[in-house]
Each structure stands twice: as structure tokens, then as C-alpha cells.
Design a protein around this motif. Sequence first.
Motif, PDB file in Angstrom:
ATOM      1  N   ALA A  14       0.836  -1.206   0.000  1.00  0.00           N
ATOM      2  CA  ALA A  14       0.000   0.000   0.000  1.00  0.00           C
ATOM      3  C   ALA A  14       0.869   1.253   0.000  1.00  0.00           C
ATOM      4  CB  ALA A  14      -0.948  -0.002   1.205  1.00  0.00           C
ATOM      5  N   VAL A  15       1.925   1.265   0.796  1.00  0.00           N
ATOM      6  CA  VAL A  15       2.845   2.407   0.827  1.00  0.00           C
ATOM      7  C   VAL A  15       3.452   2.606  -0.561  1.00  0.00           C
ATOM      8  CG1 VAL A  15       4.991   3.320   1.806  1.00  0.00           C
ATOM      9  CG2 VAL A  15       3.320   2.200   3.296  1.00  0.00           C
ATOM     10  N   ASP A  16       3.854   1.531  -1.191  1.00  0.00           N
ATOM     11  CA  ASP A  16       4.407   1.605  -2.542  1.00  0.00           C
ATOM     12  C   ASP A  16       3.411   2.251  -3.499  1.00  0.00           C
ATOM     13  OD1 ASP A  16       6.103   1.124  -4.780  1.00  0.00           O
ATOM     14  OD2 ASP A  16       5.149  -0.816  -5.123  1.00  0.00           O
ATOM     15  N   GLU A  17       2.174   1.825  -3.452  1.00  0.00           N
ATOM     16  CA  GLU A  17       1.138   2.374  -4.335  1.00  0.00           C
ATOM     17  C   GLU A  17       0.879   3.857  -4.044  1.00  0.00           C
ATOM     18  OE1 GLU A  17      -0.776   0.478  -6.788  1.00  0.00           O
ATOM     19  OE2 GLU A  17       0.940  -0.839  -6.471  1.00  0.00           O
ATOM     20  N   VAL A  18       0.792   4.205  -2.778  1.00  0.00           N
ATOM     21  CA  VAL A  18       0.537   5.601  -2.405  1.00  0.00           C
ATOM     22  C   VAL A  18       1.680   6.501  -2.877  1.00  0.00           C
ATOM     23  CG1 VAL A  18       0.326   7.204  -0.443  1.00  0.00           C
ATOM     24  CG2 VAL A  18      -0.992   5.074  -0.473  1.00  0.00           C
ATOM     25  N   LEU A  19       2.910   6.068  -2.646  1.00  0.00           N
ATOM     26  CA  LEU A  19       4.046   6.887  -3.075  1.00  0.00           C
ATOM     27  C   LEU A  19       4.052   7.063  -4.592  1.00  0.00           C
ATOM     28  CD1 LEU A  19       6.953   5.566  -0.802  1.00  0.00           C
ATOM     29  CD2 LEU A  19       5.597   7.655  -0.520  1.00  0.00           C
ATOM     30  N   HIS A  20       3.784   6.001  -5.311  1.00  0.00           N
ATOM     31  CA  HIS A  20       3.863   6.080  -6.775  1.00  0.00           C
ATOM     32  C   HIS A  20       2.683   6.824  -7.395  1.00  0.00           C
ATOM     33  CE1 HIS A  20       5.173   5.036 -10.774  1.00  0.00           C
ATOM     34  NE2 HIS A  20       3.939   4.680 -11.046  1.00  0.00           N
ATOM     35  N   PRO A  25       5.901  13.109  -6.709  1.00  0.00           N
ATOM     36  CA  PRO A  25       6.336  14.495  -6.848  1.00  0.00           C
ATOM     37  C   PRO A  25       6.888  14.861  -8.234  1.00  0.00           C
ATOM     38  CG  PRO A  25       7.899  13.276  -5.515  1.00  0.00           C
ATOM     39  CD  PRO A  25       6.716  12.381  -5.738  1.00  0.00           C
ATOM     40  N   ILE A  26       7.376  13.880  -8.987  1.00  0.00           N
ATOM     41  CA  ILE A  26       7.930  14.225 -10.298  1.00  0.00           C
ATOM     42  C   ILE A  26       6.999  13.865 -11.454  1.00  0.00           C
ATOM     43  CG2 ILE A  26      10.331  14.212  -9.546  1.00  0.00           C
ATOM     44  CD1 ILE A  26      10.631  11.437 -10.802  1.00  0.00           C
ATOM     45  N   GLY A  27       5.795  13.389 -11.134  1.00  0.00           N
ATOM     46  CA  GLY A  27       4.789  13.175 -12.162  1.00  0.00           C
ATOM     47  C   GLY A  27       5.029  12.000 -13.090  1.00  0.00           C
ATOM     48  N   VAL A  28       5.415  10.859 -12.529  1.00  0.00           N
ATOM     49  CA  VAL A  28       5.681   9.690 -13.360  1.00  0.00           C
ATOM     50  C   VAL A  28       4.655   8.570 -13.174  1.00  0.00           C
ATOM     51  CG1 VAL A  28       8.150  10.140 -13.531  1.00  0.00           C
ATOM     52  CG2 VAL A  28       7.281   8.684 -11.679  1.00  0.00           C
ATOM     53  N   ALA A  29       3.572   8.829 -12.501  1.00  0.00           N
ATOM     54  CA  ALA A  29       2.602   7.781 -12.189  1.00  0.00           C
ATOM     55  C   ALA A  29       2.052   7.082 -13.430  1.00  0.00           C
ATOM     56  CB  ALA A  29       1.458   8.344 -11.355  1.00  0.00           C
ATOM     57  N   CYS A  30       2.008   7.765 -14.532  1.00  0.00           N
ATOM     58  CA  CYS A  30       1.451   7.181 -15.759  1.00  0.00           C
ATOM     59  C   CYS A  30       2.528   6.609 -16.676  1.00  0.00           C
ATOM     60  CB  CYS A  30       0.620   8.222 -16.504  1.00  0.00           C
ATOM     61  SG  CYS A  30      -0.837   8.719 -15.589  1.00  0.00           S
ATOM     62  N   PRO A  32       4.846   3.572 -17.236  1.00  0.00           N
ATOM     63  CA  PRO A  32       5.145   2.211 -16.763  1.00  0.00           C
ATOM     64  C   PRO A  32       6.628   1.961 -16.499  1.00  0.00           C
ATOM     65  CG  PRO A  32       3.623   2.131 -18.607  1.00  0.00           C
ATOM     66  CD  PRO A  32       4.078   3.565 -18.486  1.00  0.00           C
ATOM     67  N   GLN A  33       7.498   2.554 -17.290  1.00  0.00           N
ATOM     68  CA  GLN A  33       8.932   2.333 -17.124  1.00  0.00           C
ATOM     69  C   GLN A  33       9.467   2.963 -15.834  1.00  0.00           C
ATOM     70  OE1 GLN A  33       7.426   3.650 -19.761  1.00  0.00           O
ATOM     71  NE2 GLN A  33       7.950   2.456 -21.566  1.00  0.00           N
ATOM     72  N   ALA A  34       8.700   3.827 -15.204  1.00  0.00           N
ATOM     73  CA  ALA A  34       9.138   4.510 -13.981  1.00  0.00           C
ATOM     74  C   ALA A  34       8.474   3.940 -12.729  1.00  0.00           C
ATOM     75  CB  ALA A  34       8.844   6.003 -14.086  1.00  0.00           C
ATOM     76  N   ARG A  35       7.917   2.740 -12.836  1.00  0.00           N
ATOM     77  CA  ARG A  35       7.171   2.163 -11.717  1.00  0.00           C
ATOM     78  C   ARG A  35       8.015   2.036 -10.455  1.00  0.00           C
ATOM     79  NH1 ARG A  35       5.132   1.581  -7.948  1.00  0.00           N
ATOM     80  NH2 ARG A  35       3.381   0.303  -7.309  1.00  0.00           N
TER      81      ARG A  35
END
Length: 98
Positions: A14-20, A25-30, A32-35
Amino acid sequence: MSRLSPSDLVLYRAVDEVLHYLWDPIGVACVPQARDEYHGCLPRVFGMLKGGSNEDEIAEHLGSIATERMGLSARPDHERAIARNLLDWKAAVSNQQG
């Protein structure tokens, strides 16, 4: 992660999901290569939750990562909201235990 109890593993994920997906902060949630972008922060934030850190401490830690390590502007309201969300996850996982 195999050393974690089942409930700790749920919280860790859950912590992993919340952070990502929420903190991001750098806007990489979308992207996939930055998971794994925030995996370096994950053990410390998880440890803070398990160690009983409060909302202010977690928000301050997230803020320092964003500003000091990433060179971004502070977003204290966002970091506080994320800290609250993490603490809510901790409570939810705890409540499932008993």
C-alpha cells in the motif's frame, strides 16, 4: 519482502502504491517504465509507519525528499494529505488483523 508478516506485506504494498500514484512528486505515475522510481523511499516511509511516526513527521520526511533530494518546491498540504493517507492505510490494515 518475504520476511514481512502478511499484514506488513499488505501495508508495504500500500505504501508503494501511495508513493507512486498519489505522492508522485515528479509526475511519473502514468509512465510504466518509472514504476520503481520511488522504491528508494519505500523502506524508510514504511519503517516510519511501523515505528509510530505521526502525520507531521511523515509529511516532513516526504517534503525533505522532494525539496532536498529532488530539488522541487515544497508542497506541505500535499505531503500532509499523503501522510494522512498512509496513516489511514496503516489503521485499515491493523483493523483487518483483529
